[in-house]
Design a protein around this motif. Structure first.
Motif, short mmCIF file in Angstrom:
data_model
loop_
_atom_site.label_atom_id
_atom_site.label_comp_id
_atom_site.label_asym_id
_atom_site.label_seq_id
_atom_site.Cartn_x
_atom_site.Cartn_y
_atom_site.Cartn_z
N THR A 147 87.04 80.46 25.94
CA THR A 147 86.12 79.83 24.99
C THR A 147 84.68 79.96 25.46
O THR A 147 84.42 80.22 26.65
CB THR A 147 86.41 78.32 24.87
OG1 THR A 147 86.28 77.73 26.17
CG2 THR A 147 87.80 78.03 24.33
N HIS A 192 75.12 73.21 21.66
CA HIS A 192 76.48 72.72 21.44
C HIS A 192 76.83 71.66 22.49
O HIS A 192 76.36 71.73 23.63
CB HIS A 192 77.45 73.90 21.53
CG HIS A 192 78.83 73.59 21.06
ND1 HIS A 192 79.84 73.23 21.92
CD2 HIS A 192 79.38 73.61 19.82
CE1 HIS A 192 80.95 73.04 21.22
NE2 HIS A 192 80.70 73.26 19.95
N GLY A 244 72.05 80.98 17.13
CA GLY A 244 72.95 80.51 16.09
C GLY A 244 73.50 79.14 16.44
O GLY A 244 74.67 79.02 16.81
N THR A 246 75.06 75.40 16.28
CA THR A 246 76.20 74.92 15.50
C THR A 246 75.72 74.09 14.31
O THR A 246 76.29 74.18 13.22
CB THR A 246 77.12 74.10 16.40
OG1 THR A 246 77.30 74.82 17.61
CG2 THR A 246 78.47 73.86 15.75
N LYS A 303 85.52 83.95 16.69
CA LYS A 303 84.92 83.23 15.58
C LYS A 303 84.75 84.13 14.36
O LYS A 303 85.32 83.88 13.32
CB LYS A 303 83.59 82.62 15.99
CG LYS A 303 83.74 81.20 16.52
CD LYS A 303 82.45 80.47 16.71
CE LYS A 303 82.72 79.00 17.02
NZ LYS A 303 81.69 78.40 17.86
#
Ligand SMILES: *Cc1c(COP(=O)(O)O)cnc(C)c1O
Length: 485
Positions: A147, A192, A244, A246, A303
């Motif tokens: 991840t 994040h 980018g 979240t 993703k």
């Protein structure tokens, strides 16, 4: 189960999966169940005697499917997408069959070598600077992590070790504890939650620098934090930039942040978990301008690149920073070719020892779709987000809350946060589509993310019409309540 039964059941399972995905639209995107729904549906303990396959497969529709949120439904617009494609599913099956644990080159050479080459392919596909690639004699290279959260943690731990060693070399009396207690790492206030968590896990204090009015982290804000913290005797070691975010898919300004990090000898990690996939399209690469300043870069093919979870691609400019930080070589993991200088042992690049043959998923997906097929997928999603954006923009009752660049639209009803919470509740209670909110500053915002591989304009148009209908209902109710009072 023997091989001959496996042949039969396997073919049935492929049919079940194809039916599930082909007909997923007819299932309600969000389930009706309440917490604790599952336990009463199955026995209290595992069966003493084996059961038949028929017994199990019957229970999939009875026990499992009623409690599934269908992420691959074209009515799913929540979070960010998670990849799913037929070649990735097939590769995952092969990965399970080979079932090797690729912690070292010798533990399964193909597992290591395909991964190194696939990460080079992928790096080239997104236009990553050469220094991040392994090639034949480079110092960089890529690895598949589970991840983005783990990638950020690895980068932070590597930075922590690197700085500790540097300071101890200058002053051998300093203990690691003394040094670490003065360390500080940074991200923007839009990063994040896994970035903050990496700080908690590593024991390095993590500070958030304020983002600008477009939710972008800027060089000046970082500089200010650095000056203040250095004046207090702290040791800045790490900055995590986000490409980018979240919340709103904002892009931190690397051209400003990168030189600050480089000048201060701070490890710059880039978390592009969602947006990174878009860089396979040349027209979006301007968004990662300044990537050359980074020490490490990460995004999740799981993703937005049609690869099933888990597959997070992580590159470093200097693999020695990672390997040096975490190397352990017990006798049972050693082998003959280890000293040849040509081998990679990925166990040094990650937290666990064990690892799956995940690069098969990349290999299958890249070859079936080709770069052009993947670009078409990204462009279609970006196009659909802009289609939704146009609907919202034409409507006086709504406002757009952040620039729409890729596949995410942040929008809200003009009015109070309470009104928007009520609208979200109506949307998610009706369960025809699924979306989630976010907060931008103090403002409660609805996020519309284009997610499913099979989503089309008709689904986006349906979603907007549905949101409009629920809005009319909501506003009529509010009016009635006001006149009653
Ligand atoms: C989704 C996301 C993450 C978390 O991804 P995992 O792979 O589940 O850890 C981290 N950062 C950003 C910007 C994200 O969008």
């Amino acid at each position: 189960m023997n091989a001959s039964e496996f042949r039969k059941r396997g073919k049935d399972m492929v049919d079940y999966v194809a039916d599930y995905l082909e007909q997923i639209e007819s299932r309600q995107v969000f389930p009706d169940v309440e917490p604790g729904y599952l336990r009463p549906l199955i026995p209290d303990s595992a069966p003493e005697e084996g059961e038949t396959y028929e017994d199990i497969i019957k229970d999939v529709e009875r026990v499992i499917m009623p409690g599934v949120t269908h992420w691959h439904s074209p009515y799913f617009f929540a979070y960010f997408p998670t990849g799913n494609s037929y070649p990735a599913l097939l590769a995952d099956m092969l990965c399970g069959a080979i079932g090797c644990i690729g912690f070292s080159w010798a533990s399964s050479p193909a597992c290591t070598e395909l991964e190194t080459v696939m990460l080079d392919w992928l790096g080239k596909m997104i236009g990553l600077p050469e220094q991040f690639l392994a090639g034949n004699k480079g110092e960089g290279g890529g690895v598949i992590q589970g991840t983005a959260s783990e990638a950020t943690l690895m980068a932070l731990l590597a930075a922590r070790t690197k700085v500790t060693r540097r300071l101890q070399a200058e002053n051998p009396k300093l203990t690691e504890a003394e040094i670490v207690s003065r360390m500080v790492a940074y991200s923007s206030d839009q990063a994040h939650s896994s970035v903050e968590r990496a700080g908690l896990i590593s024991g390095v204090r993590m500070k958030k620098i304020p983002s600008d009015e477009k939710f972008v982290a800027r060089g000046q804000a970082l500089k200010k934090a650095l000056e203040e913290d250095k004046a207090e005797g702290l040791i800045p070691i790490f900055f995590c930039a986000t490409l980018g975010t979240t919340n709103s898919c904002a892009f931190d300004n690397l051209m400003e942040l990168g030189p600050v990090c480089n000048a201060e000898n701070i490890w710059m990690h880039i978390d592009a978990a969602y947006a990174g996939s878009a860089f396979i399209c040349p027209e979006f690469r301007y968004l990662m301008e300044g990537v050359e300043f980074a020490d490490s870069f990460n995004f999740n093919p799981h993703k937005w690149l049609l690869v099933n979870f888990d597959c997070s691609a992580f590159w470093v400019k200097k693999r020695s920073d990672l390997i040096g930080a975490f190397k352990m070589d017990p006798v049972y993991l050693q082998y003959d070719q280890q000293e040849s200088g040509l081998v990679t042992d990925y166990r040094h690049w990650q937290i666990p020892l064990g690892r799956r043959f995940r690069s098969l998923k990349l290999w299958f997906v890249f070859r079936i779709y080709g770069v052009k097929g993947l670009q078409a997928h990204i462009r279609k999603h970006v196009g659909l987000a802009h289609e939704f954006l146009e609907c919202v923009k034409k409507d006086e009752l709504f406002e757009i809350c952040a620039p729409v660049i890729l596949g995410l639209v942040c929008f809200r009803l003009k009015g109070s946060n309470e009104l928007n919470k009520a609208l979200l509740q109506k949307i998610n209670h009706s369960k025809k589509i699924h979306i989630v909110p976010c907060c931008l500053g103090d403002t409660f915002v609805l996020r519309f993310a284009v997610c499913a591989r099979t989503v089309e304009s008709s689904h986006v148009q349906f979603a907007w019409k549905h949101i409009k209908e629920l809005t009319t209902e909501l506003l009529n109710n509010e009016k009635q309540q006001k006149t009653q009072n």
